[in-house]
Write an enzyme that holds these catalytic residues in place. Structure first.
Site, PDB file in Angstrom:
ATOM      1  N   HIS A 157      -3.800  11.523   9.041  1.00 18.57           N
ATOM      2  CA  HIS A 157      -4.912  10.770   8.271  1.00 18.57           C
ATOM      3  C   HIS A 157      -4.606  10.654   6.722  1.00 18.57           C
ATOM      4  O   HIS A 157      -5.301  11.093   5.936  1.00 18.57           O
ATOM      5  CB  HIS A 157      -6.117  12.141   8.490  1.00 18.57           C
ATOM      6  CG  HIS A 157      -6.279  12.551   9.706  1.00 18.57           C
ATOM      7  ND1 HIS A 157      -7.276  11.920  10.454  1.00 18.57           N
ATOM      8  CD2 HIS A 157      -5.843  13.417  10.475  1.00 18.57           C
ATOM      9  CE1 HIS A 157      -7.380  12.483  11.765  1.00 18.57           C
ATOM     10  NE2 HIS A 157      -6.485  13.436  11.845  1.00 18.57           N
ATOM     11  N   SER A 278       6.828  -6.672 -14.296  1.00 19.99           N
ATOM     12  CA  SER A 278       5.578  -7.294 -14.791  1.00 19.99           C
ATOM     13  C   SER A 278       5.914  -8.137 -15.964  1.00 19.99           C
ATOM     14  O   SER A 278       6.584  -7.678 -16.860  1.00 19.99           O
ATOM     15  CB  SER A 278       4.621  -6.266 -15.132  1.00 19.99           C
ATOM     16  OG  SER A 278       3.460  -6.504 -15.742  1.00 19.99           O
ATOM     17  N   LYS A 284       6.488  -1.518 -15.754  1.00 22.65           N
ATOM     18  CA  LYS A 284       6.330  -1.611 -14.463  1.00 22.65           C
ATOM     19  C   LYS A 284       7.488  -1.962 -13.627  1.00 22.65           C
ATOM     20  O   LYS A 284       8.552  -2.729 -13.989  1.00 22.65           O
ATOM     21  CB  LYS A 284       5.063  -2.350 -14.226  1.00 22.65           C
ATOM     22  CG  LYS A 284       3.827  -1.816 -14.436  1.00 22.65           C
ATOM     23  CD  LYS A 284       2.741  -2.650 -13.700  1.00 22.65           C
ATOM     24  CE  LYS A 284       2.785  -2.057 -12.428  1.00 22.65           C
ATOM     25  NZ  LYS A 284       1.631  -2.729 -11.624  1.00 22.65           N
ATOM     26  N   GLU A 291       5.779  -5.569  -0.419  1.00 22.73           N
ATOM     27  CA  GLU A 291       4.593  -6.036  -0.254  1.00 22.73           C
ATOM     28  C   GLU A 291       4.574  -7.442   0.307  1.00 22.73           C
ATOM     29  O   GLU A 291       3.577  -7.859   1.059  1.00 22.73           O
ATOM     30  CB  GLU A 291       3.912  -6.185  -1.679  1.00 22.73           C
ATOM     31  CG  GLU A 291       3.590  -4.969  -2.338  1.00 22.73           C
ATOM     32  CD  GLU A 291       3.287  -4.911  -3.967  1.00 22.73           C
ATOM     33  OE1 GLU A 291       1.964  -4.584  -4.198  1.00 22.73           O
ATOM     34  OE2 GLU A 291       4.186  -5.557  -4.618  1.00 22.73           O
TER      35      GLU A 291
END
Ligand code: ARG
Length: 459
Positions: A157, A278, A284, A291
């Site tokens: 979970h 980024s 970043k 992804e």
């Protein structure tokens, strides 16, 4: 303008817009090798059966080999008005060797020809993907072995559940990919069947030898029903189904890599080579590669649904709709192969933050089950042990203590069965070590798991 093979029956040329709309050469040209390979086998069989002469067959084969070379060297001009790869190659052959070239299409139709090309393509891609899966499986087993001592929280979970070995977690994916490789192998049994010789749909009155063609092209069997052979795209759909399952597994792994590399988890660092920055936020480092793996899974799912939808209403046998099978198929195989290649590379380039994983492993009362199992070993029914442990956890939470920080007095106030050996149970490492049931996360079990896995893999 090139003359169409069906010109005899027609009084008007095909309109330009129709040529554009119906062509497939822009994408099926990549089947050229398989198309030529199939044609060479077909020509040899025709001569062997006395349908054409040996001399004619030799001229055809020589011509085809010349075309092979031309395409291979990028000198061949593909023509849209010739629709597809079959007609492009056939008309080049006729141009080059004259009327003899026109004998190649004896006892054959583009319907069985495309069915053959697709199967040759599927077979080659399946071998390729199985090879890439092996590399990935080995990479995972190597990584698991390398980090055998590292413990981390195991989740259910998305909540910390019980400590596990990082290696156990990695091997879970190795098991998935092994099943994927098996599935592609199973599909091969149905892919590797020769459709050629089914002709347009009903077979031929000419004395062909399909078994001989199968032998030349290394097919295991010859298809048994000519109508099924030209109408069927099951092998494509099965290949896409195997790909969908594989991509689903990859996407889950990608999702974990994304989560684990976040500040919140900080379990891993993905090397700079597989991340990007980024354009606006200088601090970043984004996990774009996993992804995109997760993202590309969507198009592979879409490709399977396309094919299933394409086929569901088609009456027997061949229908032109089926030309639409190729782009989803090619896209799937390209995506799967590229994804597997980069995933294997990237896995080897992940740094595991052992300290962070270990400290998280023991936190959040992840060893509560060990307390309950301790009480079970002391004779309590599991349900009662569960309840007592729940109370202990609640108490520890209120006091802001971990399970290792509770005193023996505190423990024994909940059950007189608890002795000082409880501390050996609530430690995360001890908890992992204790889970030595077959398939469990104890180091000795994981070691055996890796050994069995490697044995099956053969490396
Ligand atoms: N380009 C066609 C396809 O991919 C080949 C078969 C065409 N057959 C036909 N009768 N038009 O399906």
């Amino acid at each position: 303008m090139a003359k169409k093979p069906w010109a005899g029956r027609f009084t008007k040329p095909t309109s330009k817009s129709v040529e554009k709309y119906t062509e497939s050469i822009s994408f099926d040209r990549r089947l050229w090798k398989y198309d030529i390979e199939g044609s060479i086998a077909h020509a040899r069989m025709l001569a062997r059966q006395g349908i054409i002469t040996k001399k004619e067959s030799d001229r055809i084969v020589k011509g085809l080999k010349g075309i092979y070379k031309e395409i291979d060297e990028g000198r061949f001009v593909f023509r849209e008005e010739l629709e597809d790869i079959h007609m492009n190659i056939e008309s080049a052959l006729i141009e080059q060797i004259g009327d003899t070239g026109g004998k190649l299409h004896t006892a054959r139709s583009r319907n069985d020809q495309i069915a053959l090309d697709i199967r040759l393509y599927l077979r080659a891609e399946t071998y390729e993907i199985r090879g890439l899966l092996r590399v990935l499986e080995k990479r995972l087993a190597d990584t698991a072995e390398l980090h055998l001592g590292v413990i981390m929280p195991g989740y259910t979970h998305t909540q910390r559940a019980q400590p596990v070995l990082l290696s156990h977690h990695l091997m879970a994916y190795a098991q998935m990919f092994e099943r994927d490789r098996e599935r592609f192998g199973d599909a091969l049994k149905r892919i590797n069947v020769l459709p050629l010789g089914s002709c347009a749909l009903a077979g031929t009155s000419l004395p062909i030898d399909r078994a001989y063609v199968a032998e030349l092209l290394k097919f295991d069997r010859v298809s048994e029903n000519s109508m099924d052979s030209v109408a069927d795209r099951d092998a494509v759909i099965e290949f896409l189904s195997c790909s969908v399952l594989l991509m689903m597994h990859i996407s889950r792994l990608a999702e974990e890599l994304i989560l684990w590399s976040s500040e919140e988890y900080s379990f891993i660092e993905i090397s700079d080579a597989y991340t990007t920055g980024s354009s606006i936020m200088p601090q970043k480092k984004n996990p774009d590669v996993p992804e995109l793996m997760r993202g590309k899974t969507a198009r592979v799912y879409g490709n399977l649904v396309s094919l299933l939808t394409l086929m569901k209403g088609l009456p027997l046998s061949y229908n032109r709709d089926m030309q639409e099978d190729k782009e989803p198929l090619f896209d799937t195989s390209d995506t799967v192969r590229a994804t597997l290649t980069i995933l294997s590379e990237m896995i080897g380039d992940v740094t595991f933050q052992k300290d962070k994983m270990e400290s998280s492993a023991g936190a959040a009362y992840a060893t509560a089950t060990d307390v309950a199992e301790y009480l079970v070993r002391r004779g309590l029914p599991f349900r009662l042990a569960h309840e007592i442990t729940g109370k202990i956890v609640r108490y520890a939470m209120d006091k802001g203590k971990t399970l290792t920080e509770l005193t023996l007095e505190e423990y024994s106030s909940y059950s007189p069965l608890i002795g000082s050996d409880i501390y050996r149970c609530v430690d995360a490492r001890a908890s992992v070590r204790a889970r030595n049931s077959f398939g469990g996360t104890a180091p000795e079990m994981v070691k055996e798991q890796i050994a069995r896995f490697r044995k099956r893999l053969g490396s």
